[in-house]
Write a protein that holds these residues in place. Structure first.
Motif, PDB file in Angstrom:
ATOM      1  N   LYS A   1       0.837  -1.190   0.000  1.00  0.00           N
ATOM      2  CA  LYS A   1       0.000   0.000   0.000  1.00  0.00           C
ATOM      3  C   LYS A   1       0.877   1.247   0.000  1.00  0.00           C
ATOM      4  O   LYS A   1       1.857   1.327   0.722  1.00  0.00           O
ATOM      5  CB  LYS A   1      -0.902  -0.006   1.233  1.00  0.00           C
ATOM      6  CG  LYS A   1      -1.866   1.131   1.240  1.00  0.00           C
ATOM      7  CD  LYS A   1      -2.797   1.059   2.412  1.00  0.00           C
ATOM      8  CE  LYS A   1      -3.713   2.212   2.275  1.00  0.00           C
ATOM      9  NZ  LYS A   1      -4.240   2.904   3.216  1.00  0.00           N
ATOM     10  N   SER A   2       0.509   2.217  -0.802  1.00  0.00           N
ATOM     11  CA  SER A   2       1.248   3.466  -0.892  1.00  0.00           C
ATOM     12  C   SER A   2       1.031   4.294   0.365  1.00  0.00           C
ATOM     13  O   SER A   2      -0.034   4.271   0.968  1.00  0.00           O
ATOM     14  CB  SER A   2       0.780   4.246  -2.117  1.00  0.00           C
ATOM     15  OG  SER A   2       1.422   5.501  -2.165  1.00  0.00           O
ATOM     16  N   ARG A   3       2.041   5.049   0.742  1.00  0.00           N
ATOM     17  CA  ARG A   3       1.857   5.927   1.895  1.00  0.00           C
ATOM     18  C   ARG A   3       1.232   7.257   1.486  1.00  0.00           C
ATOM     19  O   ARG A   3       0.957   8.106   2.309  1.00  0.00           O
ATOM     20  CB  ARG A   3       3.166   6.152   2.628  1.00  0.00           C
ATOM     21  CG  ARG A   3       4.270   6.635   1.787  1.00  0.00           C
ATOM     22  CD  ARG A   3       5.564   6.779   2.539  1.00  0.00           C
ATOM     23  NE  ARG A   3       6.453   7.493   1.622  1.00  0.00           N
ATOM     24  CZ  ARG A   3       7.399   8.287   1.980  1.00  0.00           C
ATOM     25  NH1 ARG A   3       7.657   8.469   3.237  1.00  0.00           N
ATOM     26  NH2 ARG A   3       8.126   8.895   1.084  1.00  0.00           N
TER      27      ARG A   3
ATOM     28  N   LYS B   1      11.597  16.955  -1.757  1.00  0.00           N
ATOM     29  CA  LYS B   1      10.657  17.562  -0.818  1.00  0.00           C
ATOM     30  C   LYS B   1       9.704  16.536  -0.212  1.00  0.00           C
ATOM     31  O   LYS B   1       9.412  16.568   0.983  1.00  0.00           O
ATOM     32  CB  LYS B   1       9.861  18.643  -1.547  1.00  0.00           C
ATOM     33  CG  LYS B   1       8.807  19.330  -0.719  1.00  0.00           C
ATOM     34  CD  LYS B   1       8.065  20.365  -1.558  1.00  0.00           C
ATOM     35  CE  LYS B   1       6.892  20.941  -0.802  1.00  0.00           C
ATOM     36  NZ  LYS B   1       6.102  21.845  -1.652  1.00  0.00           N
ATOM     37  N   HIS B   2       9.220  15.598  -1.038  1.00  0.00           N
ATOM     38  CA  HIS B   2       8.219  14.636  -0.588  1.00  0.00           C
ATOM     39  C   HIS B   2       8.797  13.266  -0.240  1.00  0.00           C
ATOM     40  O   HIS B   2       8.059  12.371   0.177  1.00  0.00           O
ATOM     41  CB  HIS B   2       7.126  14.483  -1.651  1.00  0.00           C
ATOM     42  CG  HIS B   2       6.352  15.748  -1.870  1.00  0.00           C
ATOM     43  ND1 HIS B   2       5.435  16.232  -0.968  1.00  0.00           N
ATOM     44  CD2 HIS B   2       6.386  16.653  -2.886  1.00  0.00           C
ATOM     45  CE1 HIS B   2       4.928  17.356  -1.420  1.00  0.00           C
ATOM     46  NE2 HIS B   2       5.489  17.649  -2.582  1.00  0.00           N
TER      47      HIS B   2
ATOM     48  N   ILE C   1      -1.084  12.437  -4.282  1.00  0.00           N
ATOM     49  CA  ILE C   1      -0.339  12.212  -5.516  1.00  0.00           C
ATOM     50  C   ILE C   1      -0.728  13.267  -6.558  1.00  0.00           C
ATOM     51  O   ILE C   1       0.143  13.862  -7.213  1.00  0.00           O
ATOM     52  CB  ILE C   1      -0.591  10.791  -6.054  1.00  0.00           C
ATOM     53  CG1 ILE C   1       0.019   9.754  -5.113  1.00  0.00           C
ATOM     54  CG2 ILE C   1      -0.042  10.642  -7.462  1.00  0.00           C
ATOM     55  CD1 ILE C   1      -0.374   8.322  -5.412  1.00  0.00           C
ATOM     56  N   ILE C   2      -2.019  13.531  -6.682  1.00  0.00           N
ATOM     57  CA  ILE C   2      -2.493  14.532  -7.631  1.00  0.00           C
ATOM     58  C   ILE C   2      -1.931  15.913  -7.268  1.00  0.00           C
ATOM     59  O   ILE C   2      -1.515  16.674  -8.145  1.00  0.00           O
ATOM     60  CB  ILE C   2      -4.042  14.575  -7.674  1.00  0.00           C
ATOM     61  CG1 ILE C   2      -4.623  13.227  -8.096  1.00  0.00           C
ATOM     62  CG2 ILE C   2      -4.541  15.698  -8.570  1.00  0.00           C
ATOM     63  CD1 ILE C   2      -4.351  12.815  -9.508  1.00  0.00           C
TER      64      ILE C   2
END
Length: 84
Positions: free
Chosen positions: A3-5, A30-31, A11-12
């Motif tokens: 699962k993505s964090r 940054k992310h 994301i958008i």
């Protein structure tokens, strides 16, 4: 699958920052994501709104469920053929 964090909305938002002119390398730093992740996201979600991304996720989940259903039916058919 892991699962993505990040949620679709996050994301958008990150992709919108890139469209606004921020460099991809700077966004990744940054992310805390890799360049490959950023470009994969851009390929998958580029130009989408949050509602479209949610709909895409629903369709992917439905597609996976239908594939499992077809696979189970194919196994049942094979078993019945062997019995007969």
């Amino acid at each position: 699958m892991r699962k993505s964090r990040f949620t679709e909305a996050q994301i958008i938002a990150i992709l919108k920052e890139a469209e606004a002119g921020m460099a991809a390398a700077e966004l990744c730093r940054k992310h805390g994501i890799s360049d490959a992740t950023f470009y994969n996201w851009r390929n998958k979600f580029g130009g989408m709104d949050v509602s479209e991304a949610k709909r895409l996720k629903q369709l992917e989940e439905e597609n996976a469920r239908l594939k499992r259903l077809v696979a189970n039916q194919a196994l049942d058919i094979d078993m019945l053929k062997e019995v007969l």
